[in-house]
Design an enzyme around this catalytic site. Structure first.
Site, short mmCIF file in Angstrom:
data_model
loop_
_atom_site.label_atom_id
_atom_site.label_comp_id
_atom_site.label_asym_id
_atom_site.label_seq_id
_atom_site.Cartn_x
_atom_site.Cartn_y
_atom_site.Cartn_z
N CYS A 49 0.86 -1.17 0.00
CA CYS A 49 0.00 0.00 0.00
C CYS A 49 0.91 1.23 0.00
O CYS A 49 1.83 1.33 0.82
CB CYS A 49 -0.90 0.00 1.23
SG CYS A 49 -1.85 1.53 1.41
N ASP A 56 -0.18 -5.94 0.19
CA ASP A 56 -1.40 -6.24 -0.54
C ASP A 56 -1.15 -7.49 -1.38
O ASP A 56 -0.03 -7.69 -1.88
CB ASP A 56 -1.79 -5.08 -1.47
CG ASP A 56 -2.29 -3.86 -0.70
OD1 ASP A 56 -3.04 -4.05 0.26
OD2 ASP A 56 -1.93 -2.74 -1.09
N ILE A 71 6.17 -13.38 -24.32
CA ILE A 71 6.81 -12.92 -23.09
C ILE A 71 7.63 -14.07 -22.53
O ILE A 71 7.13 -15.19 -22.40
CB ILE A 71 5.76 -12.45 -22.06
CG1 ILE A 71 5.14 -11.14 -22.51
CG2 ILE A 71 6.35 -12.31 -20.67
CD1 ILE A 71 6.12 -9.97 -22.57
N HIS A 90 -3.90 -0.72 -6.03
CA HIS A 90 -4.26 -1.94 -6.76
C HIS A 90 -4.47 -1.67 -8.25
O HIS A 90 -3.97 -2.42 -9.10
CB HIS A 90 -5.55 -2.56 -6.19
CG HIS A 90 -5.44 -2.95 -4.76
ND1 HIS A 90 -6.52 -2.96 -3.93
CD2 HIS A 90 -4.40 -3.33 -4.00
CE1 HIS A 90 -6.16 -3.34 -2.72
NE2 HIS A 90 -4.86 -3.56 -2.73
#
Length: 151
Positions: A49, A56, A71, A90
Site C-alpha cells: 500500500c 497487498d 513474453i 491496486h
C-alpha cells in the site's frame, strides 16, 4: 538452441528492486501466424500500500494473443516479483503490469484481471484490456470466483 537474446533465462539473477529496475524480455513466437491465447496466472502477486506500507495480495490472470513475440516467463516472474516492495494502489499495479507486457511483446490482444484480496474489508477487482478480442480467438473465463466471505 538459437540465441534468444535474453539476459535472465538460464542464469542466476537477483530479484529486481523495483518495477522500473526489472527487465521484461520477449522471445520470437514460432507460431506467429496462428491466432491463439496464452495465459499467465500469478496467484501470489504482492505489492505494498503506498500510504500505509502494508502488504497487498492479488491473484493476477493475464491472457494475451501473441503476435511476433512471446513474453519470456522467467523475466515475467522477476518483473512481478519486483512489485513486492513497491508502493502502489491496486488499480495502478494491475494496469502497469498489463501495459508493460503490451509495450514489450506487442500482442494482438491482451486482458488482465487483478483479483485483490480484501484490506479494510473491501476486495478490489481490476480489469483492463487492449480492446475487443480478435474475431475467432477462444477466450476462456478467467476462472476466479468473486470474493465471498463467510456471509
Amino acid at each position: 538452441m538459437t540465441d534468444l537474446n535474453v539476459t535472465q533465462l538460464g542464469r542466476v539473477v537477483d530479484a529486481p528492486e523495483s518495477p522500473e529496475a526489472a527487465v521484461l524480455e520477449r522471445v520470437p513466437n514460432p507460431q506467429s501466424d496462428v491466432l491463439y491465447l496464452a495465459r499467465f496466472v500469478a496467484p501470489e502477486f504482492t505489492s505494498l500500500c503506498p500510504v500505509t506500507g502494508q502488504p497487498d495480495f492479488a491473484h493476477l490472470v493475464i491472457d494475451y494473443a501473441p503476435g511476433d513475440w512471446l513474453i519470456e516467463s522467467k523475466s515475467l516472474k522477476l518483473y512481478l516479483t519486483s512489485f513486492r516492495n513497491h508502493g502502489s494502489f491496486h488499480e495502478d499495479c494491475t494496469v502497469k503490469v498489463a501495459r508493460k507486457i503490451v509495450e514489450i511483446a506487442q500482442p494482438r490482444w491482451l486482458r488482465i484481471g487483478g483479483y485483490w484480496y480484501p484490506r479494510g474489508g473491501i476486495p478490489i477487482d481490476v480489469f483492463w484490456q487492449t480492446g475487443p478480442a480478435p474475431e475467432g480467438l477462444w477466450v476462456p473465463d478467467q476462472g476466479v470466483a468473486p470474493y465471498r466471505g463467510r456471509g
